[in-house]
Each structure stands twice: as C-alpha cells, then as structure tokens.
Design a protein around this motif. Structure first.
Motif, PDB file in Angstrom:
ATOM      1  N   HIS A  60       0.791  -1.363   0.059  1.00 40.03           N
ATOM      2  CA  HIS A  60       0.084   0.038   0.065  1.00 40.03           C
ATOM      3  C   HIS A  60       0.834   1.248   0.151  1.00 40.03           C
ATOM      4  N   LEU A  61       0.563   2.332  -0.819  1.00 39.92           N
ATOM      5  CA  LEU A  61       1.072   3.442  -0.794  1.00 39.92           C
ATOM      6  C   LEU A  61       0.474   4.470   0.238  1.00 39.92           C
ATOM      7  N   LEU A  62       1.228   4.816   1.060  1.00 37.89           N
ATOM      8  CA  LEU A  62       0.605   6.033   2.328  1.00 37.89           C
ATOM      9  C   LEU A  62       0.541   7.270   1.750  1.00 37.89           C
ATOM     10  N   ALA A  63       1.802   7.757   1.030  1.00 33.32           N
ATOM     11  CA  ALA A  63       1.999   9.132   0.402  1.00 33.32           C
ATOM     12  C   ALA A  63       2.755   9.118  -0.794  1.00 33.32           C
ATOM     13  N   THR A  64       2.219   9.706  -1.725  1.00 35.07           N
ATOM     14  CA  THR A  64       3.130   9.857  -3.025  1.00 35.07           C
ATOM     15  C   THR A  64       3.320  11.264  -3.312  1.00 35.07           C
ATOM     16  N   PRO A  65       4.260  11.734  -4.406  1.00 36.13           N
ATOM     17  CA  PRO A  65       4.367  13.067  -4.900  1.00 36.13           C
ATOM     18  C   PRO A  65       3.076  13.727  -5.513  1.00 36.13           C
ATOM     19  N   GLN A  66       2.293  12.978  -6.261  1.00 36.66           N
ATOM     20  CA  GLN A  66       0.989  13.727  -6.768  1.00 36.66           C
ATOM     21  C   GLN A  66       0.222  14.050  -5.468  1.00 36.66           C
ATOM     22  N   GLN A  67       0.218  13.051  -4.584  1.00 34.81           N
ATOM     23  CA  GLN A  67      -0.786  13.610  -3.482  1.00 34.81           C
ATOM     24  C   GLN A  67      -0.421  14.841  -2.737  1.00 34.81           C
ATOM     25  N   ALA A  68       0.872  14.814  -2.517  1.00 41.75           N
ATOM     26  CA  ALA A  68       1.511  16.242  -2.019  1.00 41.75           C
ATOM     27  C   ALA A  68       1.187  17.470  -2.882  1.00 41.75           C
ATOM     28  N   LEU A  69       1.397  17.122  -4.081  1.00 40.96           N
ATOM     29  CA  LEU A  69       1.181  18.262  -5.180  1.00 40.96           C
ATOM     30  C   LEU A  69      -0.182  18.587  -5.230  1.00 40.96           C
ATOM     31  N   GLN A  72      -7.560  27.627  -3.078  1.00 39.53           N
ATOM     32  CA  GLN A  72      -8.457  28.161  -1.838  1.00 39.53           C
ATOM     33  C   GLN A  72      -8.091  29.797  -1.888  1.00 39.53           C
ATOM     34  N   ALA A  73      -7.011  30.147  -2.145  1.00 37.10           N
ATOM     35  CA  ALA A  73      -6.466  31.471  -2.143  1.00 37.10           C
ATOM     36  C   ALA A  73      -6.730  32.430  -3.275  1.00 37.10           C
ATOM     37  N   GLY A  74      -7.375  31.759  -4.334  1.00 38.45           N
ATOM     38  CA  GLY A  74      -7.988  32.191  -5.568  1.00 38.45           C
ATOM     39  C   GLY A  74      -6.853  32.489  -6.692  1.00 38.45           C
ATOM     40  N   VAL A  75      -6.001  31.503  -6.411  1.00 41.78           N
ATOM     41  CA  VAL A  75      -4.828  31.472  -7.549  1.00 41.78           C
ATOM     42  C   VAL A  75      -4.854  30.085  -8.470  1.00 41.78           C
ATOM     43  N   ALA A  76      -5.132  30.372  -9.780  1.00 41.95           N
ATOM     44  CA  ALA A  76      -4.986  29.076 -10.571  1.00 41.95           C
ATOM     45  C   ALA A  76      -3.858  28.226 -10.362  1.00 41.95           C
ATOM     46  N   ALA A  77      -4.011  26.922 -10.017  1.00 36.99           N
ATOM     47  CA  ALA A  77      -2.797  25.936  -9.918  1.00 36.99           C
ATOM     48  C   ALA A  77      -2.893  24.964 -10.943  1.00 36.99           C
ATOM     49  N   TYR A  78      -1.616  24.628 -11.506  1.00 37.59           N
ATOM     50  CA  TYR A  78      -1.350  23.621 -12.538  1.00 37.59           C
ATOM     51  C   TYR A  78      -0.277  22.803 -12.212  1.00 37.59           C
ATOM     52  N   LEU A  79      -0.649  21.462 -12.268  1.00 40.93           N
ATOM     53  CA  LEU A  79       0.156  20.277 -11.892  1.00 40.93           C
ATOM     54  C   LEU A  79       1.047  20.088 -13.236  1.00 40.93           C
ATOM     55  N   LEU A  80       2.233  20.383 -13.477  1.00 39.16           N
ATOM     56  CA  LEU A  80       3.211  19.978 -14.777  1.00 39.16           C
ATOM     57  C   LEU A  80       3.219  18.415 -14.987  1.00 39.16           C
ATOM     58  N   SER A  81       3.755  17.920 -13.586  1.00 43.10           N
ATOM     59  CA  SER A  81       4.022  16.422 -13.587  1.00 43.10           C
ATOM     60  C   SER A  81       4.519  16.117 -12.177  1.00 43.10           C
ATOM     61  N   ASP A  82       4.302  14.875 -11.826  1.00 40.25           N
ATOM     62  CA  ASP A  82       4.884  14.482 -10.357  1.00 40.25           C
ATOM     63  C   ASP A  82       5.952  13.674 -10.733  1.00 40.25           C
ATOM     64  N   ALA A  83       6.524  13.489 -11.962  1.00 44.77           N
ATOM     65  CA  ALA A  83       7.733  12.581 -12.140  1.00 44.77           C
ATOM     66  C   ALA A  83       8.611  13.223 -13.064  1.00 44.77           C
ATOM     67  N   ILE A  84       9.132  14.488 -12.883  1.00 45.90           N
ATOM     68  CA  ILE A  84      10.181  15.121 -13.849  1.00 45.90           C
ATOM     69  C   ILE A  84      11.486  14.626 -13.597  1.00 45.90           C
ATOM     70  N   GLU A  85      12.058  14.232 -14.280  1.00 46.26           N
ATOM     71  CA  GLU A  85      13.492  13.555 -14.165  1.00 46.26           C
ATOM     72  C   GLU A  85      14.345  14.494 -15.255  1.00 46.26           C
ATOM     73  N   GLY A  86      15.828  14.608 -15.226  1.00 45.91           N
ATOM     74  CA  GLY A  86      16.616  15.071 -15.998  1.00 45.91           C
ATOM     75  C   GLY A  86      17.621  15.900 -15.202  1.00 45.91           C
ATOM     76  N   GLU A  87      18.541  16.551 -15.900  1.00 45.58           N
ATOM     77  CA  GLU A  87      19.626  17.300 -15.304  1.00 45.58           C
ATOM     78  C   GLU A  87      18.913  18.422 -14.457  1.00 45.58           C
ATOM     79  N   SER A  88      19.175  18.789 -13.405  1.00 44.54           N
ATOM     80  CA  SER A  88      18.482  19.742 -12.553  1.00 44.54           C
ATOM     81  C   SER A  88      18.643  21.052 -13.107  1.00 44.54           C
ATOM     82  N   ARG A  89      19.618  21.550 -13.583  1.00 43.84           N
ATOM     83  CA  ARG A  89      19.929  22.979 -14.269  1.00 43.84           C
ATOM     84  C   ARG A  89      19.170  23.118 -15.289  1.00 43.84           C
ATOM     85  N   VAL A  90      19.130  21.947 -16.093  1.00 44.02           N
ATOM     86  CA  VAL A  90      18.261  22.126 -17.479  1.00 44.02           C
ATOM     87  C   VAL A  90      16.747  22.210 -17.060  1.00 44.02           C
ATOM     88  N   VAL A  91      16.403  21.207 -15.969  1.00 44.73           N
ATOM     89  CA  VAL A  91      14.944  21.229 -16.001  1.00 44.73           C
ATOM     90  C   VAL A  91      14.585  22.669 -15.148  1.00 44.73           C
TER      91      VAL A  91
END
Length: 429
Positions: free
Chosen positions: A257-266, A275-294
């Motif tokens: 069983h999964l208790l917590a995942t990146p998607q749930q946190a996002l 809730q604060a009136g700001v539009a929110a967009y989830l780009l991905s919960d699984a981005i990989e690659g070189e940090s500086r490039v990302v």
C-alpha cells in the motif's frame, strides 16, 4: 495562510508546508493496518520516514496487542516521541552507507528469524532506505558499495537505474528481505519518493520481488562508465547476485500500500493555492533530468506566462515533482538538486519581473546540506550583481548553496520526517 501580495515568498513556503503535511504517514494509515494476527507482529523498515511511520503504527496499534520490531532512519530524522515506543529506531548514514547501516540491516534480518504463518510483518519503507539498509551481498564489501553508490550519485543516472544496481549488490534489497519473512503474512506500507511510485524502486524494494536483472545492472554500470571490482563484475555476469523475481511463491498474499505519493502532495498544495484564488497547474509529479536544465525549462515556461499569458493566464502557480539529477564531473562546491535547479532557472530568468520560484526536497535536506532548498525572487539577479556574483561561475562548480547563501535565499526547515522527493513551485503574478 500568508497573503499572496504581501509576501509571495512566504506564500510559496506555505504551499511547500502544505505538501509536506499531506505526506506525513498518519494520512489514511488506520484503514490500511490489518487486524492483529494470532501470532506476533513484527515491524521492520528503513528510510527517511521510517521512524515517523513506526511512531504512527505504534499509536494506532491496539495497546493490548503484541508489537515489536526495529526500523532504521537517517541521522537526525527521528521525530519527537519515536524513541521509547514498542518499535526501536536506529540511525545510520545517508546518502553514503556506513557501518551503522550495516549493523542495522543485520539486526533487521535477524529479527525475521523464526517467523511462522501465524505471524504478521509490517514493512515500513520510504526513500533513503537504499543507503540505510547497507548489508552487501556475499563477495561485496561495504567499501565496494560505498564507492559504487557515490559514483552512481555523481553520474547523472536516474533513481531507478541507481536502485537497480543497489539491489544486486545487496543482501537485503530487491525482495531479499521480504523473502526471508516467509511464511509470515507481509504488509508493506510505502511513502514514495520515486517517479512512477514503483514499489520495486522505492528504497530499492527490500520486500517486493524485483523485475530487473544482473544483466540490467551491468548495462547501467557500463552506460555510466562506473568501474567495480573484478570479483563483483564476475558475480553479476554469472547471475550469482540475482534477486527474487515476480511470481516467487514466497510473496503470495503479500499486500503493498502507498501511504503518500508526490502526486498527493502536489494536489494538496494546488488545493491550497486555489483556496487563495490563484489558479494552480500540476506540470508533472515525475520530472527527471539534469537539475539545471529542468530549471531552465521551468523558467522559460514562467517567462512565457509572464510576457504573453501562455499557456496559462496569470496569476497562477505551476507545481512539479519528481527527482532530478546533478552530474558532477570534477570537484564540486555545495548544494543539492533543488538549489541547482533554481540556479539554472536564475540564468534563464535574469530578474524577470513577477516570477517567484521555490524548490526544495520534501525531506527537509537538499542533498547532504542543512537546507531544504531555496527561493528565487525577481530581485535575486540584481542582488547577485550588486555582490559581484556570477550565476554561471557558481553553476560551473556546482555551488548553488554558496550562491543562494550569499543572497539570503536558502530555505531551512530541518528534517520533515517524510519524503516524497522534489517540490517545485513557480508563481507568476
């Protein structure tokens, strides 16, 4: 919640705290715990969240039902109240294994001796368990494991690739620990820190069968030009270090069983933003690659939103997770993948107005430093110029920590007692 216009940086910190709170192990745990067995209940586990998971289980488990065991976590990642309970907590080295991790792994394996079909094993696993369960396979020394682990961490390999190699050099990972628990009933509870939430990758899957092979491990070592002792190479080539595979009857009836995942946190952070009136967009919960490039890609997207209102209208916040990598070819300064992500973004934004960014590791530690991550504001670029700081110079020597320390932009949280990996928030006003 801090008011967005009063302090965008504090507002982003609130989103991070919301994501971390959702990743704590007490969310939904009660519904996943089986009833006490006829025999004994053994708790074993490893990872940065292992101590907090053990504490949550101890609190929920009936006081009149037997419960014992031990888990290993990173030094300093034992929450208040976790010691002195029915489950012992051991601390060991991370991300490079140490002797304390070796002794912890041996003790955990020893605790599984004599289990019967009437017994229950609760396996608590989270990110960090790969380094913390440090018992090498036969013919592999702890020094061999440390050297290979360090090389993999600097190579730019993905976490799935790193953990494939780790499994095959281990006496406990890749399903080996779970196989030792048969014929007891097993329930594995996981907090995921890996893209895709694959139980066989989280903490290198100590209690689940392994679909990868020795040949896969050899291919990864060759791809990243990582040398191993000849005896280790021969053991992999012969298949002697093969792991238990899917279909192995020792795992029959095993529940995961999964208790917590990146998607749930996002999603929790996105809900707080809306809730604060700001539009929110989830780009991905699984981005990989070189940090500086990302970081550069996130920054380019933010600039497009700020200048052209595409692909999202402002104000908005863009969220992402996953696990990026930092490839180190030579001597390095200080800083983990979250701060290097922001340094790459800074080079692209160069003080773009109305863009704020936060990047942090949800375990509260970015790499091996004392910060969780950092904040990049529209003023950061000018502040750096005033101090004579050149972002490219710091990036070349992987010293993102030094750059943001000089700007007062480092984010400190201390250990959070959980781990769902990278959290990134890009706010465009």
């Amino acid at each position: 919640m801090p008011h967005l216009l009063d302090s965008p940086a504090e507002w982003l910190r609130h989103l991070f705290d919301t994501a971390v709170a959702r990743a704590q192990p007490d969310h939904g745990l009660a519904a996943l715990l089986p009833p006490p067995p006829r025999g004994r209940t053994l708790v074993i586990g490893a990872g940065k969240a292992a101590a907090s998971m053990a504490l949550a289980v101890d609190r929920l488990w009936p006081s009149d039902a037997p419960l014992s065991g031990l888990v290993v976590t990173r030094y300093g990642h034992c929450p208040p109240g976790a010691r002195g309970g029915r489950v012992e907590v051991i601390e060991a080295g991370h991300p490079v294994p140490d002797d304390a991790g070796l002794q912890a792994a041996r003790r955990i394996v020893g605790a599984t001796g004599g289990l019967s079909a009437d017994d229950l094993v609760l396996c608590l696993m989270s990110g960090g368990g790969s380094a913390l369960l440090a018992w090498p396979a036969e013919g592999v020394t702890l020094q061999d494991k440390r050297a290979v682990n360090q090389a993999l961490l600097h190579s730019g390999a993905t976490i799935a690739e790193i953990n494939c190699v780790r499994k095959h050099l281990s006496a406990v990972k890749g399903g080996r620990l779970g196989a030792r628990c048969a014929p007891a009933r097993m329930v594995t509870l996981l907090i995921s820190d890996v893209p895709g939430d694959d139980p066989a990758v989280i903490a290198s899957g100590p209690t689940v069968p392994d679909p990868t092979s020795c040949a896969d491990a050899l291919d990864i070592l060759a791809r990243y030009r990582i040398e191993v002792p000849q005896a280790v190479h021969a053991a992999l080539h012969s298949g002697r270090l093969e792991t238990p595979k899917p279909g192995d009857p020792r795992f029959d009836g095993h529940q995961v069983h999964l208790l917590a995942t990146p998607q749930q946190a996002l999603e929790a952070a996105a809900a707080a933003a809306r809730q604060a009136g700001v539009a929110a967009y989830l780009l991905s919960d699984a981005i990989e690659g070189e940090s500086r490039v990302v970081g550069q890609v996130h920054a380019a997207l933010a600039r497009q939103v700020a200048r052209h209102g595409q692909p999202f209208a402002r104000p908005c916040v863009m969220l992402s997770g996953g696990e990026t990598t930092v490839t180190v070819a030579g001597p390095a300064g200080r800083g983990g993948r979250a701060t290097e992500f922001l340094l790459g973004a800074a080079l692209t934004l160069q003080g773009e107005p109305n863009v704020w960014m936060l990047a942090a590791d949800t375990d509260g530690i970015d790499g091996v430093e004392d910060n969780a991550g950092a904040l990049l504001t529209p003023q950061s670029w000018a502040q750096a110029a005033q101090q004579g700081l050149k972002a490219q110079d710091f990036l070349d020597r992987h010293d993102a920590y030094g750059y943001f320390e000089r700007l007062g932009g480092l984010l400190y949280t201390g250990p959070t007692y959980t781990n769902v990996n990278d959290f990134r928030a890009v706010l465009v006003l």
